[in-house]
Scaffold this active site. Structure first.
Site, PDB file in Angstrom:
ATOM      1  N   LYS A   1       0.288   4.297  -0.213  1.00 22.29           N
ATOM      2  CA  LYS A   1      -0.306   5.468   0.148  1.00 22.29           C
ATOM      3  C   LYS A   1       0.241   6.613  -0.651  1.00 22.29           C
ATOM      4  O   LYS A   1       0.157   6.554  -1.835  1.00 22.29           O
ATOM      5  CB  LYS A   1       0.136   5.731   1.797  1.00 22.29           C
ATOM      6  CG  LYS A   1       0.014   4.444   2.501  1.00 22.29           C
ATOM      7  CD  LYS A   1       0.313   4.708   3.896  1.00 22.29           C
ATOM      8  CE  LYS A   1      -0.159   3.227   4.509  1.00 22.29           C
ATOM      9  NZ  LYS A   1      -0.068   3.610   6.176  1.00 22.29           N
TER      10      LYS A   1
ATOM     11  N   ASN B   1       0.854  -1.120  -0.056  1.00 21.94           N
ATOM     12  CA  ASN B   1       0.056   0.105  -0.215  1.00 21.94           C
ATOM     13  C   ASN B   1       0.904   1.366   0.080  1.00 21.94           C
ATOM     14  O   ASN B   1       1.430   1.555   0.976  1.00 21.94           O
ATOM     15  CB  ASN B   1      -0.787  -0.116   1.360  1.00 21.94           C
ATOM     16  CG  ASN B   1      -1.599   1.263   1.447  1.00 21.94           C
ATOM     17  OD1 ASN B   1      -1.631   2.055   0.631  1.00 21.94           O
ATOM     18  ND2 ASN B   1      -2.130   1.271   2.560  1.00 21.94           N
TER      19      ASN B   1
ATOM     20  N   SER C   1       3.451  -1.921  10.449  1.00 24.19           N
ATOM     21  CA  SER C   1       4.807  -1.978  10.764  1.00 24.19           C
ATOM     22  C   SER C   1       5.312  -3.430  10.358  1.00 24.19           C
ATOM     23  O   SER C   1       6.230  -3.889  11.012  1.00 24.19           O
ATOM     24  CB  SER C   1       5.159  -1.519  12.085  1.00 24.19           C
ATOM     25  OG  SER C   1       4.763  -0.315  12.052  1.00 24.19           O
TER      26      SER C   1
ATOM     27  N   HIS D   1      -9.429   1.417   4.926  1.00 22.47           N
ATOM     28  CA  HIS D   1      -8.266   1.685   5.551  1.00 22.47           C
ATOM     29  C   HIS D   1      -8.226   2.889   6.606  1.00 22.47           C
ATOM     30  O   HIS D   1      -9.214   3.542   6.633  1.00 22.47           O
ATOM     31  CB  HIS D   1      -7.080   2.244   4.531  1.00 22.47           C
ATOM     32  CG  HIS D   1      -5.756   2.188   4.955  1.00 22.47           C
ATOM     33  ND1 HIS D   1      -5.252   3.138   5.959  1.00 22.47           N
ATOM     34  CD2 HIS D   1      -4.582   1.289   4.993  1.00 22.47           C
ATOM     35  CE1 HIS D   1      -4.148   2.652   6.439  1.00 22.47           C
ATOM     36  NE2 HIS D   1      -3.746   1.717   5.764  1.00 22.47           N
TER      37      HIS D   1
ATOM     38  N   GLU E   1      -5.459  -4.659  10.820  1.00 23.92           N
ATOM     39  CA  GLU E   1      -4.345  -3.438  10.756  1.00 23.92           C
ATOM     40  C   GLU E   1      -4.675  -2.736  12.192  1.00 23.92           C
ATOM     41  O   GLU E   1      -5.552  -1.768  11.955  1.00 23.92           O
ATOM     42  CB  GLU E   1      -4.511  -2.568   9.524  1.00 23.92           C
ATOM     43  CG  GLU E   1      -4.115  -3.245   8.143  1.00 23.92           C
ATOM     44  CD  GLU E   1      -3.644  -2.395   7.342  1.00 23.92           C
ATOM     45  OE1 GLU E   1      -2.589  -2.658   6.759  1.00 23.92           O
ATOM     46  OE2 GLU E   1      -4.102  -1.238   7.036  1.00 23.92           O
TER      47      GLU E   1
ATOM     48  N   GLY F   1       2.601   2.459  10.882  1.00 26.72           N
ATOM     49  CA  GLY F   1       3.647   3.531  10.470  1.00 26.72           C
ATOM     50  C   GLY F   1       3.968   4.181  11.845  1.00 26.72           C
ATOM     51  O   GLY F   1       4.740   4.928  11.907  1.00 26.72           O
TER      52      GLY F   1
ATOM     53  N   GLU G   1      -6.727   5.004   7.771  1.00 30.55           N
ATOM     54  CA  GLU G   1      -6.441   6.433   7.558  1.00 30.55           C
ATOM     55  C   GLU G   1      -7.525   6.994   6.626  1.00 30.55           C
ATOM     56  O   GLU G   1      -7.806   8.282   6.779  1.00 30.55           O
ATOM     57  CB  GLU G   1      -5.344   6.540   6.338  1.00 30.55           C
ATOM     58  CG  GLU G   1      -3.941   6.414   7.466  1.00 30.55           C
ATOM     59  CD  GLU G   1      -2.818   5.785   6.734  1.00 30.55           C
ATOM     60  OE1 GLU G   1      -2.702   5.697   5.391  1.00 30.55           O
ATOM     61  OE2 GLU G   1      -1.733   5.361   7.605  1.00 30.55           O
TER      62      GLU G   1
END
Ligand code: PGA
Length: 250
Positions: free
Chosen positions: A11, A9, A212, A95, A167, A173, A97
């Protein structure tokens, strides 16, 4: 037997040049990967470019989101039908985000999921709890809610061609990875949620871990019985690391 999927991904990262280098780096190292399927999910604007770079390889292409609308006056949106035209196999939906920064609700995610399925793409439905959810002991409830938002509307059959990515938001991250045991526990729970409605679909659905994941921690995560691959952010931007994770899936 579920085949591992290692999906990058990307991003909001990349340029025409850096993406060309990344894909050639991945293709050069690809023969070290024995079993896992590879996929890359660039920003929309680069889908066509990456589609060209992937010609003649068996690396799959995916998008990172899609509109909850089919077409019309929705400035800035990209529809699943358009994504399909660029040779995509996968489409990431929900996701964290998108959920936390852009406000995608469980209902919006479910609508997007439906568009993705309708257009013959495979949704990678992301679910995951925040640190607060986990500390308050709400992990299972949050995950169940996110999955049930889709299950209740479209039924378990919609999951026959879907992928789920667990996730944990606190691991994305941040450099903090869920331990293999923590991840396995949630993956097993997700399979049970699906299994309560259909055992075959639960046995066959691929559940990816994301947060991560790196070459150094991938092997133990991927060795867990219910972890069927990874959704990789930061480490997917370096060919060596991305392939290193896929080798760990061997
Ligand atoms: P990360 O991102 O690997 O950089 O933690 C994973 C993701 O958000 O899909």
């Amino acid at each position: 037997m579920r085949r591992s999927l290692v999906a990058g991904n990307w991003k909001l990262n990349g340029s025409l040049n850096s993406i060309s280098e990344l894909i050639s780096g991945i293709r050069e190292r690809q023969d070290q990967v024995k079993n896992a399927e590879l996929a890359v999910c660039p920003p929309f604007i680069y889908l066509s470019h990456v589609q060209g770079l992937l010609q003649g390889s068996d690396i799959s292409l995916g998008a990172q989101d899609c509109s909850d609308q089919e077409s019309g006056a929705y400035t800035g949106e990209v529809a699943a039908e358009m994504i399909k035209e660029f040779g995509c196999t996968y489409n990431i939906i929900g996701h964290s985000e998108r959920r936390h920064i852009y406000g995608d609700s469980n209902e919006t995610v479910a609508t997007k999921f439906a568009h993705v399925i309708k257009n013959g793409l495979i949704p990678i439905l992301c679910v995951g709890e925040t640190l607060q959810d986990r500390e308050e002991g709400h992990t299972e409830v949050v995950i169940a809610k996110q999955i049930n938002a889709v299950l209740d509307l479209f039924g378990v059959k919609a999951f026959a061609k879907a992928i789920i990515a667990y996730e944990p938001v606190w691991a994305i991250g941040t450099g903090k990875t869920a331990t293999p045991e923590q991840a396995q526990e949630v993956h097993e729970e997700i399979r049970l949620i699906i299994g309560a409605q259909n055992k075959d679909i639960a046995a066959n659905i691929r559940i990816l871990y994301g947060g991560s994941m790196k070459p150094e921690n991938a092997e133990h995560l991927l060795a867990q019985p219910d972890i069927d691959g990874g959704l990789i952010g930061g480490a997917a931007l370096k060919a060596e690391d991305f392939i290193g994770i896929a080798i760990a899936a061997n």
